[in-house]
Write an enzyme that holds these catalytic residues in place. Structure first.
Site, short mmCIF file in Angstrom:
data_model
loop_
_atom_site.label_atom_id
_atom_site.label_comp_id
_atom_site.label_asym_id
_atom_site.label_seq_id
_atom_site.Cartn_x
_atom_site.Cartn_y
_atom_site.Cartn_z
N LYS A 49 0.86 -1.18 0.00
CA LYS A 49 0.00 0.00 0.00
C LYS A 49 0.89 1.23 0.00
O LYS A 49 1.71 1.41 0.91
CB LYS A 49 -0.90 -0.02 1.24
CG LYS A 49 -1.76 1.23 1.37
CD LYS A 49 -2.76 1.10 2.50
CE LYS A 49 -3.58 2.37 2.62
NZ LYS A 49 -4.58 2.27 3.71
N LYS A 76 1.34 9.93 5.67
CA LYS A 76 1.44 8.56 6.16
C LYS A 76 2.71 7.88 5.65
O LYS A 76 2.78 6.66 5.55
CB LYS A 76 0.18 7.78 5.76
CG LYS A 76 -1.12 8.39 6.30
CD LYS A 76 -2.34 7.48 6.12
CE LYS A 76 -3.59 8.09 6.76
NZ LYS A 76 -4.77 7.20 6.70
N GLU A 80 7.36 -6.70 1.01
CA GLU A 80 6.14 -6.49 1.81
C GLU A 80 5.17 -7.67 1.64
O GLU A 80 4.62 -8.18 2.61
CB GLU A 80 5.44 -5.19 1.39
CG GLU A 80 6.03 -3.91 1.97
CD GLU A 80 5.65 -3.71 3.43
OE1 GLU A 80 4.95 -4.56 4.00
OE2 GLU A 80 6.08 -2.70 4.02
N LYS A 101 -2.27 -1.45 -3.81
CA LYS A 101 -3.10 -0.26 -3.74
C LYS A 101 -2.26 0.99 -3.79
O LYS A 101 -1.25 1.02 -3.10
CB LYS A 101 -3.86 -0.33 -2.41
CG LYS A 101 -4.75 0.83 -2.12
CD LYS A 101 -5.35 0.66 -0.76
CE LYS A 101 -6.09 1.95 -0.44
NZ LYS A 101 -6.40 2.06 0.94
N SER A 131 -10.35 5.58 -4.53
CA SER A 131 -11.29 6.68 -4.67
C SER A 131 -10.86 7.71 -5.71
O SER A 131 -11.67 8.19 -6.50
CB SER A 131 -11.50 7.35 -3.31
OG SER A 131 -10.26 7.78 -2.76
C1 PBG Z 1 -7.54 3.34 5.69
C2 PBG Z 1 -7.81 3.18 4.24
C3 PBG Z 1 -7.61 4.14 3.21
C4 PBG Z 1 -8.14 3.57 2.06
C5 PBG Z 1 -8.62 2.29 2.38
N1 PBG Z 1 -8.39 2.06 3.74
C6 PBG Z 1 -7.09 5.53 3.25
C7 PBG Z 1 -5.74 5.83 3.76
O1 PBG Z 1 -4.89 4.95 3.95
O2 PBG Z 1 -5.53 7.00 4.02
C8 PBG Z 1 -8.21 4.27 0.73
C9 PBG Z 1 -9.24 3.76 -0.23
C10 PBG Z 1 -9.57 4.70 -1.34
O3 PBG Z 1 -8.94 5.75 -1.55
O4 PBG Z 1 -10.52 4.39 -2.06
N2 PBG Z 1 -6.34 2.91 6.20
#
Ligand code: PBG
Length: 329
Positions: free
Chosen positions: A199, A222, A238, A253, A279
């Site tokens: 991620k 983050k 990972e 992701k 998103s």
């Molecule tokens: C939370 C999480 C996130 C997403 C899924 N779980 C956001 C982040 O890590 O800030 C993002 C999903 C998306 O953007 O559709 N840990």
């Protein structure tokens, strides 16, 4: 015999629909789709997410209806994310362990009403903390091992409420092993773990943070736990660690900007591999569609097929319902 023109004409098998279908290398099916839903408080609520046209936060009763619809379209699994009001957020994200919180209420209501659809629940603290970070913070640092101590409890609470798949999205080191052993200890040997294994610290999560109410509160970034977008080999490490720790499946992701990582992971490991079309990717395609700059249906189908071609076994996508309806037509 050389493969050269005019003996070989690659356009030949492309010349009709039946022939294109016959030589097609990959296919997208409804079985490949996981539909993320945002859950909010109240009843009969459908609150649109401004940065994700077509997506709304649903109260639990509405989420039950959405789950029924997903099941009848043949979507195998839905993923639930809570939009937690600010007054329920705290420094340590205690609301994550509340057995009656939004996500647990939604999990048990949907499990009751639609027992045959898979339910995926995220494990991470960001929907519940007043700083929007996925873990505990001390002196500006995200604490790894202390955070895991809470995540394992969050996983068990969600499994008790009806989650079939626990998806740690927090990117703490070592959390998959800890969650696996705590789930087993609590009698949830059959609950799967889908690790958000690779991620990345991405700008494409912006609209999601709007949807769950984290963008206003998030302080800093983050980058000390999510991956550097520049790194490819690190993704293999990972994923390997999460598999060794007991992940049943892994996720990459965001999606479209990281198709190379999906292919690397699929080639390296024999585990189910999922992609999250996040998103921001959804927002881009829909926005261009609304402007008349792209044909939304075409780019939706094309982008989802691209994940399959890259090696993904399935895709978390906000287009899941629309795509399922298109495939069923
Ligand atoms: C939370 C999480 C996130 C997403 C899924 N779980 C956001 C982040 O890590 O800030 C993002 C999903 C998306 O953007 O559709 N840990």
């Amino acid at each position: 015999m050389t493969k050269s023109f005019p003996n070989t004409r690659l356009r030949r098998p492309r010349s009709t629909d039946w022939s294109r279908r016959m030589v097609r290398e990959t296919n997208l099916s409804i079985d490949d789709l996981i539909w993320p839903l945002f859950i909010c408080e109240g009843t009969s609520q459908e609150i649109p997410v401004d940065s994700m046209p077509g997506v709304s936060r649903l109260s639990v009763d509405k989420a039950v209806l959405a789950a029924k619809q997903a099941h009848s379209e043949g979507i195998p699994c839905i993923a639930l994310f809570p939009s937690t009001p600010p007054e329920r957020r705290s420094e340590r994200g205690d609301e994550a362990l509340n057995t009656d919180n939004l996500i647990n209420t939604a999990l048990s209501a949907i499990k009751d009403a639609v027992p045959d659809i898979g339910l995926l629940a995220d494990v991470a603290l960001d929907p519940y903390t007043n700083h929007g970070q996925d873990g505990l913070v001390e002196d500006g640092k995200i604490l790894n091992d202390e955070t895991i101590g809470i995540l394992v409890q969050q996983a068990v609470v969600q499994a008790s409420a009806g989650a079939d798949i626990i998806a740690p999205s927090d990117m703490m080191d070592g959390r998959v092993r800890a969650i696996r052993s705590e789930l087993d200890r609590a009698g949830f040997q059959d609950v799967q773990i889908m690790a958000y294994a690779a991620k990345y610290a991405s700008g494409f999560y912006g609209p999601f943070r709007d949807a769950v109410g984290s963008s206003g509160v998030l302080s800093g970034d983050k980058k000390t736990y999510q991956m550097d977008p520049a790194n490819r080999l690190e993704a293999i490490r990972e994923v390997e660690m999460d598999i060794n720790e007991g992940a049943d499946s892994v996720m990459i992701k965001p999606g479209m900007p990281y198709l190379d990582i999906i292919r690397d992971v699929k080639d390296a490991f024999a585990v189910p591999t999922f992609a999250y079309q996040v998103s921001g990717e959804y927002a881009m395609l829909v926005a261009a569609g609304q402007n008349g700059w792209l044909d939304q249906e075409t780019v939706m189908a094309e982008s989802l097929l691209a994940f399959k071609r890259a090696g993904a076994d399935g895709i978390l996508t906000y287009f899941a319902m629309e795509m399922a309806q298109l495939l069923n037509r």
